[in-house]
Scaffold this motif. Sequence first.
Motif, PDB file in Angstrom:
ATOM      1  N   TYR A  90      16.624   1.805 -25.323  1.00  0.00           N
ATOM      2  CA  TYR A  90      18.070   1.756 -25.082  1.00  0.00           C
ATOM      3  C   TYR A  90      18.474   0.430 -24.441  1.00  0.00           C
ATOM      4  N   ARG A  91      19.614  -0.095 -24.888  1.00  0.00           N
ATOM      5  CA  ARG A  91      20.220  -1.267 -24.274  1.00  0.00           C
ATOM      6  C   ARG A  91      21.698  -0.980 -24.011  1.00  0.00           C
ATOM      7  N   PRO A  92      22.249  -1.453 -22.891  1.00  0.00           N
ATOM      8  CA  PRO A  92      23.652  -1.191 -22.577  1.00  0.00           C
ATOM      9  C   PRO A  92      24.577  -1.528 -23.737  1.00  0.00           C
ATOM     10  N   GLY A  93      25.461  -0.597 -24.017  1.00  0.00           N
ATOM     11  CA  GLY A  93      26.365  -0.719 -25.155  1.00  0.00           C
ATOM     12  C   GLY A  93      25.954   0.167 -26.307  1.00  0.00           C
ATOM     13  N   ASP A  94      24.675   0.583 -26.329  1.00  0.00           N
ATOM     14  CA  ASP A  94      24.199   1.489 -27.377  1.00  0.00           C
ATOM     15  C   ASP A  94      24.698   2.909 -27.125  1.00  0.00           C
ATOM     16  N   ALA A  95      24.599   3.730 -28.145  1.00  0.00           N
ATOM     17  CA  ALA A  95      24.783   5.170 -27.990  1.00  0.00           C
ATOM     18  C   ALA A  95      23.467   5.737 -27.451  1.00  0.00           C
ATOM     19  N   LEU A  96      23.524   6.435 -26.331  1.00  0.00           N
ATOM     20  CA  LEU A  96      22.297   6.938 -25.704  1.00  0.00           C
ATOM     21  C   LEU A  96      21.541   7.886 -26.626  1.00  0.00           C
ATOM     22  N   ALA A  97      22.287   8.684 -27.398  1.00  0.00           N
ATOM     23  CA  ALA A  97      21.651   9.673 -28.267  1.00  0.00           C
ATOM     24  C   ALA A  97      20.818   9.044 -29.372  1.00  0.00           C
ATOM     25  N   ALA A  98      21.040   7.766 -29.645  1.00  0.00           N
ATOM     26  CA  ALA A  98      20.242   7.093 -30.671  1.00  0.00           C
ATOM     27  C   ALA A  98      18.829   6.800 -30.175  1.00  0.00           C
ATOM     28  N   HIS A  99      18.616   6.954 -28.877  1.00  0.00           N
ATOM     29  CA  HIS A  99      17.326   6.596 -28.290  1.00  0.00           C
ATOM     30  C   HIS A  99      16.637   7.769 -27.596  1.00  0.00           C
ATOM     31  N   VAL A 100      17.413   8.570 -26.871  1.00  0.00           N
ATOM     32  CA  VAL A 100      16.827   9.680 -26.099  1.00  0.00           C
ATOM     33  C   VAL A 100      17.699  10.920 -26.223  1.00  0.00           C
ATOM     34  N   THR A 101      17.107  12.059 -25.891  1.00  0.00           N
ATOM     35  CA  THR A 101      17.830  13.331 -25.855  1.00  0.00           C
ATOM     36  C   THR A 101      17.763  13.868 -24.429  1.00  0.00           C
ATOM     37  N   PRO A 102      18.914  14.032 -23.760  1.00  0.00           N
ATOM     38  CA  PRO A 102      18.884  14.571 -22.395  1.00  0.00           C
ATOM     39  C   PRO A 102      18.260  15.967 -22.369  1.00  0.00           C
ATOM     40  N   ILE A 103      17.485  16.235 -21.325  1.00  0.00           N
ATOM     41  CA  ILE A 103      16.869  17.551 -21.149  1.00  0.00           C
ATOM     42  C   ILE A 103      17.917  18.539 -20.666  1.00  0.00           C
ATOM     43  N   THR A 104      17.928  19.716 -21.284  1.00  0.00           N
ATOM     44  CA  THR A 104      18.800  20.807 -20.860  1.00  0.00           C
ATOM     45  C   THR A 104      17.943  22.035 -20.580  1.00  0.00           C
TER      46      THR A 104
ATOM     47  N   PHE B 122      11.183  23.240 -18.074  1.00  0.00           N
ATOM     48  CA  PHE B 122      12.522  22.675 -17.948  1.00  0.00           C
ATOM     49  C   PHE B 122      13.542  23.697 -17.477  1.00  0.00           C
ATOM     50  N   ARG B 123      13.383  24.944 -17.830  1.00  0.00           N
ATOM     51  CA  ARG B 123      14.367  25.967 -17.491  1.00  0.00           C
ATOM     52  C   ARG B 123      14.560  26.088 -15.978  1.00  0.00           C
ATOM     53  N   GLN B 124      13.500  25.879 -15.210  1.00  0.00           N
ATOM     54  CA  GLN B 124      13.589  26.019 -13.758  1.00  0.00           C
ATOM     55  C   GLN B 124      14.411  24.916 -13.103  1.00  0.00           C
ATOM     56  N   ARG B 125      14.751  23.896 -13.840  1.00  0.00           N
ATOM     57  CA  ARG B 125      15.518  22.783 -13.284  1.00  0.00           C
ATOM     58  C   ARG B 125      17.027  23.031 -13.359  1.00  0.00           C
ATOM     59  N   PHE B 126      17.403  24.192 -13.904  1.00  0.00           N
ATOM     60  CA  PHE B 126      18.821  24.503 -14.107  1.00  0.00           C
ATOM     61  C   PHE B 126      19.124  25.900 -13.597  1.00  0.00           C
ATOM     62  N   TRP B 127      20.375  26.094 -13.171  1.00  0.00           N
ATOM     63  CA  TRP B 127      20.836  27.437 -12.912  1.00  0.00           C
ATOM     64  C   TRP B 127      20.967  28.166 -14.245  1.00  0.00           C
TER      65      TRP B 127
ATOM     66  N   SER C  96      19.647  10.797 -15.913  1.00  0.00           N
ATOM     67  CA  SER C  96      19.499  11.915 -16.842  1.00  0.00           C
ATOM     68  C   SER C  96      18.022  12.030 -17.174  1.00  0.00           C
ATOM     69  N   GLN C  97      17.440  13.178 -16.887  1.00  0.00           N
ATOM     70  CA  GLN C  97      16.079  13.411 -17.368  1.00  0.00           C
ATOM     71  C   GLN C  97      16.148  13.516 -18.886  1.00  0.00           C
ATOM     72  N   ARG C  98      15.248  12.881 -19.589  1.00  0.00           N
ATOM     73  CA  ARG C  98      15.423  12.726 -21.023  1.00  0.00           C
ATOM     74  C   ARG C  98      14.074  12.607 -21.716  1.00  0.00           C
ATOM     75  N   LEU C  99      14.094  12.850 -23.009  1.00  0.00           N
ATOM     76  CA  LEU C  99      12.928  12.677 -23.866  1.00  0.00           C
ATOM     77  C   LEU C  99      13.314  11.773 -25.027  1.00  0.00           C
ATOM     78  N   PRO C 100      12.376  11.015 -25.588  1.00  0.00           N
ATOM     79  CA  PRO C 100      12.704  10.200 -26.760  1.00  0.00           C
ATOM     80  C   PRO C 100      13.276  11.058 -27.882  1.00  0.00           C
ATOM     81  N   SER C 101      14.289  10.546 -28.566  1.00  0.00           N
ATOM     82  CA  SER C 101      14.884  11.305 -29.667  1.00  0.00           C
ATOM     83  C   SER C 101      13.845  11.656 -30.712  1.00  0.00           C
TER      84      SER C 101
END
Length: 397
Positions: A67-81, A95-100, A47-52
């Motif tokens: 982030y460490r396995p078992g954590d909630a990903l959103a507590a550390h990063v925000t996926p790029i949309t 970022f817009r060009q990376r999506f339909w 997931s391309q992402r930025l720090p929360s």
Amino acid sequence: GQEHAAALESPLARYAAQLGTEHELAIVQPEKLGQMEALAVCGQCHSQRLPSAPEKLWEFLDSGPSYRPGDALAAHVTPITRDTPSPDARDPELFRQRFWRDGTARLTAYEYLGITQSPCLAGGEMTCGSCHSMHAGDAAGNIEPELRGDRACTQCHADIAGDVRGHTHHDPARSGARCLDCHMPRMVYGILEIHRSHRIEVPDVKRDVEAGRPNACTSCHLDKSAPWAADAMRAWWGERYQRPASRPDGAPLELPEALASLHAGDAVQRAVYAVQFGRAESALAPREAAFALAHLVIALGDGYPSVRTLARRSLRALDPRLGLDLGAELEAFDPFAPGEERKQSLLALLERVRAVAREHCASPAADTLLSPDFELDLERVRALLELQSDHVIAIGE
């Protein structure tokens, strides 16, 4: 890493870590986590992402992600949309060009986003581990052989497995009945290849064409138009499936959708269809695929070297299937040669393709921009090429 290795040097320490839950070195088993926590284990990379908190970027660059396995990903990063604001005011489309246009990823490394956009997530059980395994299958995808086919879906959708023809309206032995080709079509670009989308969804011709993205039906039925595909879906599955009103690039809807996309589409769209024309799994019988030859030669002149390379690859795949003996000419064409050199090679190859197709292949259908003797309607092809967007797309992989 050195501290971790030292702490687990003893076999007893490793057993304790394997069995432990509180120890900071306890080993996390993704299959024992909740759904979103298990997805996050893969999503931390896929997931391309930025720090929360944006100011954490420098901390991440200095000491690595928090982030460490078992954590909630959103507590550390925000996926790029598609709607993530660009941090560079000089490049608002970063970022817009990376999506339909509908927000579906069109580049690799967005698999986590695709899964979290999928209706299959709603059941609360599906994770990456439903299909993938870190310790099984081949290295290209870590997928068990049986899960590369319909079993990936029918392990949950058992009712469909009992009547594949009734669900798909296609021959169960053909690619038109394959779950993945319809619901995870190949429309994602990455490292000179087109990969499956990880947004599991139902094909919809109107939605897809109006969003300027490839459609699963016309990615297989390469000689058919978008209205044809929409009419077939409406006949089989009801009134919700309507014809598209237009394409974003303005190309005529009555043309085969694959041809319109190969010539007039956005750069990633052109790359997708350059690959689709070479796939042996398409709905076209080998002799019916001959119309694609001249159009792929035109794609050898594309402004993007990736599209040229993929078009050449498809031509080389079609050549032995059609028995045309074009291998030497295709091998000699250099998609990275200077423009004028490529132009001269392309024109010679176009004439050669016409000659061998006329000799060995049945006449093309009337709506493929070719005469019965395989002469390309260059005026109409040029009109399509002029519809290509003129902005440069630079995509990060």
